[in-house]
Design a protein around this motif. Structure first.
Motif, PDB file in Angstrom:
ATOM      1  N   THR A 262      78.941 134.694 138.390  1.00  0.00           N
ATOM      2  CA  THR A 262      78.735 133.770 137.277  1.00  0.00           C
ATOM      3  C   THR A 262      77.383 133.081 137.388  1.00  0.00           C
ATOM      4  OG1 THR A 262      81.111 133.376 137.028  1.00  0.00           O
ATOM      5  CG2 THR A 262      79.636 131.722 136.104  1.00  0.00           C
ATOM      6  N   ARG A 263      77.021 132.672 138.592  1.00  0.00           N
ATOM      7  CA  ARG A 263      75.734 131.991 138.794  1.00  0.00           C
ATOM      8  C   ARG A 263      74.567 132.907 138.423  1.00  0.00           C
ATOM      9  NH1 ARG A 263      71.545 131.776 141.851  1.00  0.00           N
ATOM     10  NH2 ARG A 263      72.263 133.485 143.180  1.00  0.00           N
ATOM     11  N   VAL A 264      74.612 134.135 138.895  1.00  0.00           N
ATOM     12  CA  VAL A 264      73.533 135.090 138.614  1.00  0.00           C
ATOM     13  C   VAL A 264      73.469 135.405 137.124  1.00  0.00           C
ATOM     14  CG1 VAL A 264      72.748 137.465 138.986  1.00  0.00           C
ATOM     15  CG2 VAL A 264      73.563 136.100 140.922  1.00  0.00           C
ATOM     16  N   ALA A 265      74.637 135.610 136.514  1.00  0.00           N
ATOM     17  CA  ALA A 265      74.683 135.935 135.085  1.00  0.00           C
ATOM     18  C   ALA A 265      74.144 134.780 134.242  1.00  0.00           C
ATOM     19  CB  ALA A 265      76.109 136.262 134.671  1.00  0.00           C
ATOM     20  N   LEU A 266      74.542 133.565 134.582  1.00  0.00           N
ATOM     21  CA  LEU A 266      74.061 132.398 133.835  1.00  0.00           C
ATOM     22  C   LEU A 266      72.547 132.266 133.930  1.00  0.00           C
ATOM     23  CD1 LEU A 266      76.638 129.533 134.531  1.00  0.00           C
ATOM     24  CD2 LEU A 266      76.020 130.507 132.324  1.00  0.00           C
ATOM     25  N   ASP A 267      72.018 132.426 135.125  1.00  0.00           N
ATOM     26  CA  ASP A 267      70.569 132.318 135.313  1.00  0.00           C
ATOM     27  C   ASP A 267      69.842 133.365 134.476  1.00  0.00           C
ATOM     28  OD1 ASP A 267      68.201 131.247 136.831  1.00  0.00           O
ATOM     29  OD2 ASP A 267      68.114 133.341 137.457  1.00  0.00           O
ATOM     30  N   ALA A 268      70.355 134.599 134.483  1.00  0.00           N
ATOM     31  CA  ALA A 268      69.729 135.684 133.734  1.00  0.00           C
ATOM     32  C   ALA A 268      69.819 135.444 132.232  1.00  0.00           C
ATOM     33  CB  ALA A 268      70.380 137.015 134.104  1.00  0.00           C
ATOM     34  N   LEU A 269      70.986 135.022 131.762  1.00  0.00           N
ATOM     35  CA  LEU A 269      71.177 134.762 130.339  1.00  0.00           C
ATOM     36  C   LEU A 269      70.272 133.643 129.833  1.00  0.00           C
ATOM     37  CD1 LEU A 269      75.059 135.047 130.144  1.00  0.00           C
ATOM     38  CD2 LEU A 269      73.496 136.330 128.692  1.00  0.00           C
TER      39      LEU A 269
ATOM     40  N   ASN B 261      84.488 137.647 130.670  1.00  0.00           N
ATOM     41  CA  ASN B 261      85.828 137.042 130.759  1.00  0.00           C
ATOM     42  C   ASN B 261      85.752 135.671 130.110  1.00  0.00           C
ATOM     43  OD1 ASN B 261      85.167 134.963 132.815  1.00  0.00           O
ATOM     44  ND2 ASN B 261      84.967 136.720 134.192  1.00  0.00           N
ATOM     45  N   GLY B 262      86.893 135.070 129.906  1.00  0.00           N
ATOM     46  CA  GLY B 262      86.938 133.804 129.185  1.00  0.00           C
ATOM     47  C   GLY B 262      86.274 132.659 129.919  1.00  0.00           C
ATOM     48  N   SER B 263      86.482 132.562 131.228  1.00  0.00           N
ATOM     49  CA  SER B 263      85.907 131.453 131.976  1.00  0.00           C
ATOM     50  C   SER B 263      84.384 131.554 132.034  1.00  0.00           C
ATOM     51  CB  SER B 263      86.489 131.399 133.390  1.00  0.00           C
ATOM     52  OG  SER B 263      86.240 132.604 134.093  1.00  0.00           O
ATOM     53  N   MET B 264      83.869 132.785 132.151  1.00  0.00           N
ATOM     54  CA  MET B 264      82.424 132.938 132.165  1.00  0.00           C
ATOM     55  C   MET B 264      81.828 132.642 130.795  1.00  0.00           C
ATOM     56  SD  MET B 264      80.066 136.094 133.654  1.00  0.00           S
ATOM     57  CE  MET B 264      80.912 136.064 135.233  1.00  0.00           C
TER      58      MET B 264
ATOM     59  N   LEU C 139      78.531 129.094 127.290  1.00  0.00           N
ATOM     60  CA  LEU C 139      78.405 128.217 126.130  1.00  0.00           C
ATOM     61  C   LEU C 139      78.088 126.789 126.553  1.00  0.00           C
ATOM     62  CD1 LEU C 139      81.348 129.500 123.891  1.00  0.00           C
ATOM     63  CD2 LEU C 139      78.911 130.062 123.718  1.00  0.00           C
ATOM     64  N   GLU C 140      78.701 126.348 127.653  1.00  0.00           N
ATOM     65  CA  GLU C 140      78.439 124.993 128.141  1.00  0.00           C
ATOM     66  C   GLU C 140      76.998 124.867 128.623  1.00  0.00           C
ATOM     67  OE1 GLU C 140      80.042 121.838 131.563  1.00  0.00           O
ATOM     68  OE2 GLU C 140      81.109 123.730 131.209  1.00  0.00           O
ATOM     69  N   ALA C 141      76.529 125.871 129.370  1.00  0.00           N
ATOM     70  CA  ALA C 141      75.166 125.823 129.895  1.00  0.00           C
ATOM     71  C   ALA C 141      74.127 125.867 128.781  1.00  0.00           C
ATOM     72  CB  ALA C 141      74.942 126.977 130.867  1.00  0.00           C
ATOM     73  N   MET C 142      74.436 126.606 127.711  1.00  0.00           N
ATOM     74  CA  MET C 142      73.515 126.718 126.581  1.00  0.00           C
ATOM     75  C   MET C 142      73.695 125.582 125.579  1.00  0.00           C
ATOM     76  SD  MET C 142      73.629 130.851 125.848  1.00  0.00           S
ATOM     77  CE  MET C 142      72.271 130.783 124.664  1.00  0.00           C
ATOM     78  N   GLU C 143      74.751 124.776 125.774  1.00  0.00           N
ATOM     79  CA  GLU C 143      75.084 123.673 124.863  1.00  0.00           C
ATOM     80  C   GLU C 143      75.293 124.201 123.442  1.00  0.00           C
ATOM     81  OE1 GLU C 143      72.034 120.720 125.303  1.00  0.00           O
ATOM     82  OE2 GLU C 143      72.733 120.103 127.286  1.00  0.00           O
TER      83      GLU C 143
ATOM     84  N   ARG D 291      84.763 134.535 119.526  1.00  0.00           N
ATOM     85  CA  ARG D 291      85.368 134.889 120.812  1.00  0.00           C
ATOM     86  C   ARG D 291      86.154 136.195 120.630  1.00  0.00           C
ATOM     87  NH1 ARG D 291      87.068 131.992 125.440  1.00  0.00           N
ATOM     88  NH2 ARG D 291      86.236 130.114 124.460  1.00  0.00           N
ATOM     89  N   VAL D 292      85.850 137.187 121.447  1.00  0.00           N
ATOM     90  CA  VAL D 292      86.568 138.465 121.363  1.00  0.00           C
ATOM     91  C   VAL D 292      87.244 138.828 122.675  1.00  0.00           C
ATOM     92  CG1 VAL D 292      85.041 139.341 119.553  1.00  0.00           C
ATOM     93  CG2 VAL D 292      84.517 139.862 121.936  1.00  0.00           C
ATOM     94  N   VAL D 293      86.776 138.250 123.783  1.00  0.00           N
ATOM     95  CA  VAL D 293      87.263 138.666 125.095  1.00  0.00           C
ATOM     96  C   VAL D 293      88.753 138.408 125.271  1.00  0.00           C
ATOM     97  CG1 VAL D 293      86.737 136.475 126.259  1.00  0.00           C
ATOM     98  CG2 VAL D 293      86.713 138.625 127.561  1.00  0.00           C
ATOM     99  N   ASP D 294      89.305 137.408 124.580  1.00  0.00           N
ATOM    100  CA  ASP D 294      90.716 137.083 124.762  1.00  0.00           C
ATOM    101  C   ASP D 294      91.638 138.192 124.275  1.00  0.00           C
ATOM    102  OD1 ASP D 294      89.829 136.547 122.193  1.00  0.00           O
ATOM    103  OD2 ASP D 294      91.250 134.910 121.864  1.00  0.00           O
ATOM    104  N   THR D 295      91.188 138.980 123.296  1.00  0.00           N
ATOM    105  CA  THR D 295      92.040 140.041 122.738  1.00  0.00           C
ATOM    106  C   THR D 295      91.570 141.460 123.060  1.00  0.00           C
ATOM    107  OG1 THR D 295      90.824 139.953 120.641  1.00  0.00           O
ATOM    108  CG2 THR D 295      92.817 138.602 120.827  1.00  0.00           C
TER     109      THR D 295
END
Length: 322
Positions: free
Chosen positions: A216-223, A250-253, A258-262, A270-274
């Motif tokens: 998650t940390r690596v993905a967030l930094d890259a995004l 996944n949902g938590s990521m 979204l939180e990091a990007m505000e 949202r599509v990952v839930d289904t």
């Protein structure tokens, strides 16, 4: 700006929905705990014998129908997959073209860049159209259920099957890609891998090699790096972008992104839930759902941000025409 227009999109979920409860029962895990952690309630598994090319062709047919075009109008087909398609060679794209009844009217090739594949193909297609080779059909097809096993629950409980397509063509005035930022950091430790069985000599499955928090940390930094770069290039503030679509592993990521990007959830879909974690098809499914279910208007900007194993990352900022 790269002048190009999204003419039509479509997505396909092959096979019946499979609940997290069903899978947890097979591996002896608590379903409520897994659902809370992953945010995934269902995903789809293609029935045995299903061909990736057939699923891809169905998605591309849907995008062509939305665009009001016949398949023979296509000048190029880009087929994206992370799991190798139906055969190692030739390119699965050739079989997609054949399923659409095409013979000699366009070229067809595969693109592989893990979960970033759809966005990479989008960039290639946009540049093809801008230089006179269009329309271009992009289709991402992932039958990831075939790469998992209950003996390794971590990928087994999140990966699913899906296909998503888009047709890109000539732009109208003021329409197109306002910015592109693509990158890679191959120096980082391997996070997700599907080994080549011709090299290892055994049947291989998708493996997650990095702890979830580190991934998650690596993905967030890259995004965030990709999003900042493309917005700076376009001279646009994130708060002024009407729609934001990110890769959804996944949902938590997704929540963390979204939180990091505000970014408020209502600015995307949202599509990952289904559908679960569907690799390179994630952004394509999100784009199709956005254009079909949200009030996207002329002049609106859509930010697509992705990250994938490798570590590949990137972003595209697209403005809708009138």
């Amino acid at each position: 700006m790269i002048p190009v227009r999204i003419l039509g999109t479509a997505s396909v979920l092959p096979g019946p929905a499979v609940t997290t409860a069903e899978l947890c029962a097979r591996v002896g895990r608590d379903a409520s705990e897994v659902e809370h952690k992953t945010g995934i309630h269902t995903r789809h598994f293609a029935p045995p014998g299903t061909k990736a090319a057939d699923v891809a062709a169905a998605a591309l047919r849907g995008a062509l129908e939305a665009a009001g075009l016949e398949a023979k109008a296509l000048r190029r087909i880009l087929c994206v997959t992370s799991m190798g398609g139906d055969v190692t060679t030739p390119a699965t794209a050739n079989r997609v073209a054949a399923a659409l009844g095409l013979s000699g009217s366009c070229d067809a090739m595969d693109v592989s860049n893990a979960c970033m594949g759809f966005l990479s193909a989008f960039d290639l297609a946009a540049r093809s159209v801008a230089t006179g080779l269009g329309p271009v059909g992009i289709v991402s097809v992932e039958l990831l259920s075939r790469t998992t096993t209950p003996e390794d629950p971590r990928p087994y409980l999140v990966l699913g099957d899906a296909a998503a397509a888009a047709v890109l063509g000539t732009a109208r005035p003021g329409e197109g890609v306002l910015g592109v930022a693509l990158g890679n950091n191959g120096m980082l430790p391997t996070d997700v891998v599907l080994e080549n069985p011709h090299v290892t000599g055994r049947r291989e499955h998708m493996r997650f090699l990095t702890p979830s928090k580190e991934m998650t940390r690596v993905a967030l930094d890259a995004l965030l790096t990709a999003a900042r770069a493309v917005l700076d290039e376009a001279g646009v503030a994130l708060r002024d972008v009407e729609w934001v679509l990110t890769h959804q592993p996944n949902g938590s990521m997704l929540e963390a992104i979204l939180e990091a990007m505000e970014v408020a959830p209502e600015r995307g879909v949202r599509v990952v839930d289904t559908v679960g974690s569907v690799g390179s098809a994630s952004l394509g499914v999100g784009l199709d759902r956005l254009l079909r279910t949200r009030p996207v208007k002329a002049g609106n900007r859509i930010l697509l941000v992705g990250v994938g194993a490798g570590v590949a990352h990137g972003a595209v900022l697209y403005r809708v025409g009138g």
